[in-house]
Design a protein around this motif. Structure first.
Motif, short mmCIF file in Angstrom:
data_model
loop_
_atom_site.label_atom_id
_atom_site.label_comp_id
_atom_site.label_asym_id
_atom_site.label_seq_id
_atom_site.Cartn_x
_atom_site.Cartn_y
_atom_site.Cartn_z
N GLN A 35 -33.08 15.66 40.60
CA GLN A 35 -34.17 16.61 40.70
C GLN A 35 -33.68 18.04 40.41
O GLN A 35 -32.61 18.44 40.86
CB GLN A 35 -34.81 16.57 42.08
CG GLN A 35 -35.65 15.33 42.35
CD GLN A 35 -36.81 15.21 41.38
OE1 GLN A 35 -37.65 16.10 41.28
NE2 GLN A 35 -36.85 14.10 40.66
N THR A 36 -34.50 18.77 39.68
CA THR A 36 -34.14 20.16 39.36
C THR A 36 -34.31 21.07 40.57
O THR A 36 -33.78 22.18 40.57
CB THR A 36 -35.00 20.68 38.20
OG1 THR A 36 -36.39 20.55 38.54
CG2 THR A 36 -34.72 19.89 36.92
N LEU A 37 -35.05 20.61 41.57
CA LEU A 37 -35.20 21.34 42.82
C LEU A 37 -34.63 20.46 43.94
O LEU A 37 -35.04 19.32 44.10
CB LEU A 37 -36.68 21.64 43.10
CG LEU A 37 -36.99 22.49 44.32
CD1 LEU A 37 -36.51 23.93 44.12
CD2 LEU A 37 -38.50 22.49 44.60
N SER B 204 -40.01 2.19 47.55
CA SER B 204 -38.60 1.85 47.42
C SER B 204 -38.21 1.30 46.06
O SER B 204 -37.04 1.00 45.83
CB SER B 204 -38.21 0.83 48.51
OG SER B 204 -39.07 -0.30 48.45
N ASP B 205 -39.17 1.15 45.16
CA ASP B 205 -38.84 0.60 43.83
C ASP B 205 -39.31 1.50 42.69
O ASP B 205 -39.34 1.08 41.54
CB ASP B 205 -39.45 -0.79 43.67
CG ASP B 205 -40.95 -0.81 43.89
OD1 ASP B 205 -41.50 0.23 44.32
OD2 ASP B 205 -41.57 -1.86 43.65
N ASP B 206 -39.66 2.74 42.99
CA ASP B 206 -40.13 3.66 41.96
C ASP B 206 -39.09 4.75 41.70
O ASP B 206 -38.09 4.85 42.40
CB ASP B 206 -41.45 4.31 42.37
CG ASP B 206 -42.58 3.29 42.46
OD1 ASP B 206 -42.58 2.33 41.68
OD2 ASP B 206 -43.45 3.45 43.33
N LYS B 207 -39.36 5.59 40.72
CA LYS B 207 -38.46 6.71 40.45
C LYS B 207 -39.26 7.92 39.96
O LYS B 207 -40.35 7.79 39.41
CB LYS B 207 -37.41 6.33 39.41
CG LYS B 207 -37.93 5.94 38.04
CD LYS B 207 -36.79 5.53 37.14
CE LYS B 207 -37.26 5.12 35.75
NZ LYS B 207 -36.13 4.71 34.89
N LEU B 208 -38.69 9.10 40.19
CA LEU B 208 -39.32 10.35 39.82
C LEU B 208 -38.72 10.91 38.54
O LEU B 208 -37.53 10.72 38.27
CB LEU B 208 -39.15 11.38 40.94
CG LEU B 208 -39.81 11.09 42.28
CD1 LEU B 208 -39.31 12.09 43.32
CD2 LEU B 208 -41.32 11.14 42.17
N LEU B 209 -39.54 11.63 37.80
CA LEU B 209 -39.01 12.41 36.69
C LEU B 209 -38.27 13.61 37.25
O LEU B 209 -38.59 14.09 38.34
CB LEU B 209 -40.15 12.85 35.77
CG LEU B 209 -40.86 11.72 35.00
CD1 LEU B 209 -42.07 12.26 34.25
CD2 LEU B 209 -39.90 11.04 34.03
N PRO B 210 -37.27 14.14 36.55
CA PRO B 210 -36.43 15.20 37.10
C PRO B 210 -37.17 16.46 37.52
O PRO B 210 -36.74 17.16 38.44
CB PRO B 210 -35.46 15.51 35.95
CG PRO B 210 -35.38 14.23 35.18
CD PRO B 210 -36.76 13.64 35.25
#
Length: 307
Positions: A31-33, A95-101
């Motif tokens: 993450q950028t933040l 628990s199985d997902d992901k975020l964009l940066p």
């Protein structure tokens, strides 16, 4: 580890997902933040979730709070996460997902712009699949400040969404979780509808931040069995909350309202609730509708529905 203060609490309930938690971890460390903490509610896992989380903690990248409990299902796990949260804002991540940066940076900049003299639940954006396709619909305008109900039924926006919510809003609702202890699956809308009832608005934005990831080993997921009879208690409670929170929508959206009313009776019957139990609604009009629809729904009580 970052020395920044914690503004965002990331809450992830997890049950036997040691093999997918790394995706959440990797997307968080990118993450950028970085002004966040990660709260993992281990909901009675029997796999190596604890060892996996300890590996994350040893990397000392950002604060991680691991909490192990007996299996209570996702809904109650979220409340435990809220209890432990130190941040002003909340991000629920499966628990199985992901975020964009850019997710936290973008939504943090959006949420701090909300008017302080108005009641807001948070800022919600779009989700996508791994191929880049948007999950569901975009919002007709961005930003769009409206209720959860109008987003779905006035603007006809469907599909799962994601964003940041305000912890103070949950605290002001003062939701009683005791009726849902040991009851299995409970839809999160049992809580979310109450924000509309208390006249909270949500700011919706056409910004993609979360990616759904599919796993072959997890094909038998809750999403595929959402309307199964084993979830009857939670589904009945979901529709009960809907019809009580949106009584004022009956005239404007009669088909929507009656559909949810029929579902309330249907899943009440599947949950083996008696007629007198189904009548326990506040207001003569709601009791009248139970009397009206009960005989018809009773004839089709064994029918399976998908939506």
């Amino acid at each position: 580890m970052t020395s920044q203060s914690i503004n965002i609490s990331v809450i992830t309930p997890s049950y036997n997902r040691a093999h997918t938690l790394y995706r959440v971890f990797d997307s968080l460390k990118n993450q950028t933040l970085q002004n966040f903490e990660w709260i993992i509610i281990d909901d009675g896992s029997t796999d190596n979730t604890k060892d996996t989380v300890n590996e994350f903690i040893q990397k000392n990248i950002f604060p991680i709070n691991y909490y192990k409990q007996e299996n209570k299902h996702k809904f109650l796990s979220l409340f435990k996460g809220l209890e432990l949260a130190k941040g002003e804002y909340i991000a629920f991540i499966d628990s199985d997902d992901k975020l964009l940066p850019h997710a936290f940076e973008t939504f943090y900049k959006e949420i701090i712009k909300l008017p302080e003299n108005e009641k807001y639940y948070g800022v919600i954006g779009l989700c996508s699949y791994e191929n880049g396709e948007i999950a569901g619909d975009k919002f007709p305008v961005s930003p769009l400040d409206t209720s959860i109900f109008e987003m779905r039924y006035k603007y006809k926006v469907h599909g799962d969404k994601w964003g940041l919510s305000i912890k103070k809003a949950y605290q002001e609702i003062k939701f009683d979780t005791s009726p849902y202890e040991e009851k299995g699956f409970i839809p999160e809308t049992v809580l979310l509808y109450l924000f509309d009832k208390q006249e909270y608005k949500t700011r919706y934005v056409n910004i993609t931040s979360l990616i759904y990831v599919s796993d072959e080993n997890d094909s038998k997921s809750l999403s595929n069995n959402f309307y199964s009879s084993e979830n009857s208690f939670g589904l009945c409670e979901n529709y009960k909350t809907f019809i009580t929170c949106y009584k004022d929508k009956f005239i404007q959206y009669p088909l929507v309202y009656f559909r949810n009313f029929i579902a309330y009776i249907l899943f009440g019957l599947k949950d083996k609730r008696s007629f007198s139990e189904l009548l326990k609604l506040n207001g003569l009009a709601l009791k009248f509708f139970v009397l009206l629809f009960y005989p018809i729904v009773f004839l089709f009580k064994n029918k399976d529905i998908k939506d």
